[in-house]
Design a protein around this motif. Sequence first.
Motif, mmCIF file in Angstrom:
data_model
loop_
_atom_site.group_PDB
_atom_site.id
_atom_site.type_symbol
_atom_site.label_atom_id
_atom_site.label_comp_id
_atom_site.label_asym_id
_atom_site.label_seq_id
_atom_site.Cartn_x
_atom_site.Cartn_y
_atom_site.Cartn_z
ATOM 1 N N HIS A 127 26.914 -16.541 -40.917
ATOM 2 C CA HIS A 127 27.512 -15.633 -41.903
ATOM 3 C C HIS A 127 27.883 -16.398 -43.163
ATOM 4 O O HIS A 127 28.253 -17.570 -43.101
ATOM 5 C CB HIS A 127 28.744 -14.949 -41.315
ATOM 6 N N VAL A 128 27.779 -15.710 -44.302
ATOM 7 C CA VAL A 128 27.993 -16.389 -45.581
ATOM 8 C C VAL A 128 29.237 -15.922 -46.334
ATOM 9 O O VAL A 128 29.686 -16.603 -47.245
ATOM 10 C CB VAL A 128 26.750 -16.246 -46.500
ATOM 11 N N GLU A 129 29.781 -14.792 -45.959
ATOM 12 C CA GLU A 129 30.917 -14.243 -46.699
ATOM 13 C C GLU A 129 31.711 -13.352 -45.755
ATOM 14 O O GLU A 129 31.183 -12.834 -44.779
ATOM 15 C CB GLU A 129 30.412 -13.426 -47.894
ATOM 16 N N TYR A 130 32.998 -13.171 -46.080
ATOM 17 C CA TYR A 130 33.807 -12.218 -45.320
ATOM 18 C C TYR A 130 34.705 -11.457 -46.280
ATOM 19 O O TYR A 130 34.963 -11.883 -47.405
ATOM 20 C CB TYR A 130 34.617 -12.907 -44.223
ATOM 21 N N VAL A 131 35.189 -10.313 -45.796
ATOM 22 C CA VAL A 131 36.091 -9.481 -46.578
ATOM 23 C C VAL A 131 36.952 -8.679 -45.607
ATOM 24 O O VAL A 131 36.505 -8.324 -44.511
ATOM 25 C CB VAL A 131 35.300 -8.547 -47.538
ATOM 26 N N TRP A 132 38.213 -8.452 -45.993
ATOM 27 C CA TRP A 132 39.107 -7.556 -45.257
ATOM 28 C C TRP A 132 39.137 -6.238 -46.031
ATOM 29 O O TRP A 132 39.421 -6.231 -47.226
ATOM 30 C CB TRP A 132 40.518 -8.126 -45.178
ATOM 31 N N LEU A 133 38.840 -5.140 -45.357
ATOM 32 C CA LEU A 133 38.812 -3.824 -45.999
ATOM 33 C C LEU A 133 39.614 -2.815 -45.172
ATOM 34 O O LEU A 133 39.679 -2.933 -43.944
ATOM 35 C CB LEU A 133 37.372 -3.312 -46.095
ATOM 36 N N PRO A 134 40.187 -1.788 -45.834
ATOM 37 C CA PRO A 134 40.784 -0.698 -45.069
ATOM 38 C C PRO A 134 39.735 -0.122 -44.105
ATOM 39 O O PRO A 134 38.542 -0.077 -44.441
ATOM 40 C CB PRO A 134 41.177 0.320 -46.138
ATOM 41 N N TRP A 135 40.161 0.322 -42.940
ATOM 42 C CA TRP A 135 39.223 0.704 -41.883
ATOM 43 C C TRP A 135 38.157 1.694 -42.343
ATOM 44 O O TRP A 135 36.989 1.548 -41.993
ATOM 45 C CB TRP A 135 39.957 1.210 -40.639
ATOM 46 N N SER A 136 38.524 2.713 -43.115
ATOM 47 C CA SER A 136 37.525 3.721 -43.512
ATOM 48 C C SER A 136 36.473 3.119 -44.439
ATOM 49 O O SER A 136 35.283 3.439 -44.342
ATOM 50 C CB SER A 136 38.188 4.941 -44.150
ATOM 51 N N GLU A 137 36.890 2.232 -45.324
ATOM 52 C CA GLU A 137 35.950 1.563 -46.217
ATOM 53 C C GLU A 137 35.059 0.594 -45.438
ATOM 54 O O GLU A 137 33.854 0.487 -45.693
ATOM 55 C CB GLU A 137 36.724 0.818 -47.313
ATOM 56 N N ALA A 138 35.655 -0.109 -44.482
ATOM 57 C CA ALA A 138 34.871 -1.028 -43.649
ATOM 58 C C ALA A 138 33.805 -0.263 -42.870
ATOM 59 O O ALA A 138 32.643 -0.683 -42.811
ATOM 60 C CB ALA A 138 35.789 -1.788 -42.698
ATOM 61 N N ALA A 139 34.177 0.873 -42.292
ATOM 62 C CA ALA A 139 33.214 1.678 -41.523
ATOM 63 C C ALA A 139 32.047 2.099 -42.411
ATOM 64 O O ALA A 139 30.887 2.078 -41.990
ATOM 65 C CB ALA A 139 33.901 2.899 -40.928
ATOM 66 N N HIS A 140 32.347 2.458 -43.631
ATOM 67 C CA HIS A 140 31.323 2.897 -44.576
ATOM 68 C C HIS A 140 30.373 1.758 -44.975
ATOM 69 O O HIS A 140 29.208 1.988 -45.269
ATOM 70 C CB HIS A 140 31.997 3.489 -45.813
#
Length: 160
Positions: A127-140
């Motif tokens: 993996h080259v990158e990570y991000v923390w997102l609100p669950w609904s945005e992550a699901a999308h």
Amino acid sequence: MRPFYSMKSLKIPESVLVVIYTPLLDVLLIERADCPGFWQSVTGSKDHVDELIAETAAREVAEETGIIVGSFEIPSDRLVDWDHFIQYHIYPQWRHRYAPGVFLNTEHWFGLCVPEKTRVKLSPHEHVEYVWLPWSEAAHNCFSPSNGDAIRQLPSRHGM
């Protein structure tokens, strides 16, 4: 000519998907090194047939994110088997990793609640990158529909 397959190098078609999230339901997504733009939760196959699926989940989390389940910061009981699995067709670009004739994978879903600001150290070959997102945005933003489905279950599984 038929390709040479080493049984030792073939993937076992039984895997885990681990949704890593915070108490506020921010979800960790990681971008695949071999497919730019493909964002996902932690996934991975059993190393050997006798490996317990919870061991697979903890090992994959450590390998892909550097987060150690069972450490002081992340007690073992934070890794929760959602007692749910799906079968899906293995993407054609990854079928060569499995024995000839294997087209389906069984994926077991887990959740892992970690403290806010948990440090992530990616495995650069995966993996080259990570991000923390609100669950609904992550699901999308997941490339895999089933990964998105797992994340959409997070609020009810977390008791919200």
